[in-house]
Design an enzyme around this catalytic site. Structure first.
Site, short mmCIF file in Angstrom:
data_model
loop_
_atom_site.label_atom_id
_atom_site.label_comp_id
_atom_site.label_asym_id
_atom_site.label_seq_id
_atom_site.Cartn_x
_atom_site.Cartn_y
_atom_site.Cartn_z
N ASN A 13 0.82 -1.11 -0.04
CA ASN A 13 0.15 -0.01 0.04
C ASN A 13 0.94 1.40 0.04
O ASN A 13 0.62 2.28 -0.71
CB ASN A 13 -0.90 0.08 1.00
CG ASN A 13 -2.03 -0.84 1.01
OD1 ASN A 13 -2.98 -0.38 0.21
ND2 ASN A 13 -2.45 -1.95 1.50
N MET A 90 1.41 -2.93 12.17
CA MET A 90 0.73 -3.71 13.09
C MET A 90 0.77 -3.30 14.55
O MET A 90 1.40 -4.30 15.30
CB MET A 90 1.45 -5.20 12.96
CG MET A 90 1.49 -5.55 11.41
SD MET A 90 -0.11 -5.85 11.16
CE MET A 90 -0.79 -7.57 11.79
N ARG A 91 0.28 -2.49 14.96
CA ARG A 91 0.53 -1.90 16.48
C ARG A 91 -0.91 -1.13 16.62
O ARG A 91 -1.24 -0.47 15.72
CB ARG A 91 1.44 -0.96 16.80
CG ARG A 91 2.87 -1.58 16.83
CD ARG A 91 4.04 -0.47 17.17
NE ARG A 91 3.71 0.22 18.48
CZ ARG A 91 4.07 -0.78 19.71
NH1 ARG A 91 4.71 -1.86 19.74
NH2 ARG A 91 3.96 -0.02 20.77
N LEU A 93 -2.50 1.85 18.62
CA LEU A 93 -2.26 2.96 18.86
C LEU A 93 -2.87 3.29 20.14
O LEU A 93 -3.86 2.90 20.43
CB LEU A 93 -2.29 4.01 18.38
CG LEU A 93 -1.34 4.02 16.94
CD1 LEU A 93 -1.75 4.77 15.84
CD2 LEU A 93 -0.03 4.30 17.16
N ASN A 107 -6.86 4.36 8.44
CA ASN A 107 -6.34 2.93 8.44
C ASN A 107 -7.14 2.37 7.33
O ASN A 107 -8.15 2.45 6.79
CB ASN A 107 -6.60 2.25 9.58
CG ASN A 107 -6.28 0.81 9.74
OD1 ASN A 107 -5.04 0.58 9.20
ND2 ASN A 107 -7.06 -0.20 10.08
N HIS A 109 -8.28 -1.43 6.12
CA HIS A 109 -8.43 -2.89 6.65
C HIS A 109 -9.18 -3.73 5.43
O HIS A 109 -10.10 -3.01 4.68
CB HIS A 109 -9.43 -2.75 7.67
CG HIS A 109 -9.68 -3.92 8.22
ND1 HIS A 109 -9.09 -4.54 9.24
CD2 HIS A 109 -10.85 -4.91 8.29
CE1 HIS A 109 -9.45 -5.77 9.65
NE2 HIS A 109 -10.51 -6.03 9.09
N GLU A 143 -11.51 2.49 19.31
CA GLU A 143 -11.75 0.90 19.08
C GLU A 143 -11.36 0.55 17.95
O GLU A 143 -11.07 0.93 16.94
CB GLU A 143 -13.45 1.08 18.85
CG GLU A 143 -14.03 -0.25 18.68
CD GLU A 143 -15.65 0.03 18.23
OE1 GLU A 143 -16.03 -1.26 17.64
OE2 GLU A 143 -16.23 0.87 18.41
N ASP A 145 -10.40 -1.12 14.39
CA ASP A 145 -11.01 -1.03 13.33
C ASP A 145 -12.57 -0.67 13.49
O ASP A 145 -13.41 -1.12 12.51
CB ASP A 145 -11.01 -2.64 12.57
CG ASP A 145 -9.50 -2.98 12.55
OD1 ASP A 145 -8.83 -2.12 12.20
OD2 ASP A 145 -9.46 -4.49 12.69
N GLU A 174 -7.49 -2.49 -2.70
CA GLU A 174 -6.99 -1.41 -1.55
C GLU A 174 -5.97 -0.52 -2.26
O GLU A 174 -6.01 0.81 -1.96
CB GLU A 174 -6.32 -2.15 -0.61
CG GLU A 174 -6.64 -3.13 0.24
CD GLU A 174 -6.11 -3.98 1.35
OE1 GLU A 174 -5.06 -3.30 1.76
OE2 GLU A 174 -6.24 -5.28 1.39
C1 GRF Z 1 -3.33 -4.91 3.81
O1 GRF Z 1 -4.08 -5.92 3.65
C2 GRF Z 1 -4.07 -3.82 4.70
O2 GRF Z 1 -5.52 -3.91 4.34
C3 GRF Z 1 -3.84 -4.27 6.03
O3 GRF Z 1 -2.60 -4.85 6.24
C4 GRF Z 1 -2.12 -5.34 4.93
C5 GRF Z 1 -0.92 -4.48 4.54
O4 GRF Z 1 -0.18 -4.91 3.31
N1 GRF Z 1 -4.13 -3.60 7.20
P1 GRF Z 1 0.78 -4.16 2.76
O5 GRF Z 1 1.91 -4.09 3.85
O6 GRF Z 1 0.58 -2.60 2.33
O7 GRF Z 1 1.32 -5.00 1.42
#
Ligand code: GRF
Length: 200
Positions: A13, A90-91, A93, A107, A109, A143, A145, A174
């Site tokens: 992303n 992956m944290r 906050l 974010n 998701h 909360e 997501d 995405e």
């Molecule tokens: C994606 O699927 C996003 O929706 C989720 O984590 C993944 C991250 O992928 N939150 P990348 O690191 O952007 O390839």
């Protein structure tokens, strides 16, 4: 609008956002800073390729979550960041952090929230048997997501899908949706009223 992108892993992303910026498709947004919580994140390569200012903030070097989040906050403030984009960060906050940056953190998701928040999303989607999944960009609140939803894209779940095949089709969406939302926010085309987000 000064933007920071926060990552922890693959960074696809992030790559999509940097590509959009390069192609002048990010409106008034400027990617000023990349923060990775993981020193070995593959996504750091993209930051390097696009010559972006990058900071690794490894939780191992911080005594606890409060210290980590206050360091992150000071870095964001020092760089005058106006929008914080979580792209596979992956944290979770802290409440005080998300309150401080209210409606300034977004974010992405990979499900149609509020269905399937959290982790192992695609496995749960397939086990449940829903016919449609997708992705959601939302503001971040306390909360997990659970913040106000800005935009969603739908992907059909196919009979032969595995978690990986479904994830891959959602990822394509995405990569389009997240840069689009950043552009709209930078053009002030997004307003929030309680949980309802209006996109012009
Ligand atoms: C994606 O699927 C996003 O929706 C989720 O984590 C993944 C991250 O992928 N939150 P990348 O690191 O952007 O390839």
């Amino acid at each position: 609008m000064k933007v920071a992108v926060l990552i922890s892993g693959r960074g696809s992303n992030l790559q999509a956002i940097l590509k959009a910026e390069n192609n002048k498709k990010l409106g008034n947004a400027e990617i000023n800073l990349i923060v990775s919580s993981n020193p070995n994140a593959a996504g750091l390569e993209f930051a390097k390729n696009y010559n972006k200012y990058t900071i690794v903030l490894d939780p191992k070097n911080h005594a606890d979550k409060t210290k980590y989040d206050s360091k992150l906050k000071s870095i964001l403030l020092e760089n005058n960041i106006e929008l914080i984009v979580l792209a596979g960060f992956m944290r979770v906050l802290s409440h005080s952090f998300v309150d401080y940056f209210k409606n300034q953190i977004i974010n992405i998701h990979p499900s149609l929230l509020p269905a399937f928040p959290g982790l192992n999303i695609h496995e749960r989607v397939l086990d449940y048997g829903v016919k449609y999944s997708g992705c959601t960009v939302h503001f971040v609140n306390a909360e997990i997501d659970g913040g106000p939803i800005i935009a969603q894209r739908v992907v059909e779940v196919l009979d032969g899908d595995s978690p990986d095949s479904l994830a891959a089709r959602i990822l394509v969406k995405e990569h389009i949706l997240l840069p689009e939302v950043i552009k709209k926010i930078s053009e002030k085309k997004i307003s929030v009223n309680q949980r309802r987000v209006k996109v012009n």
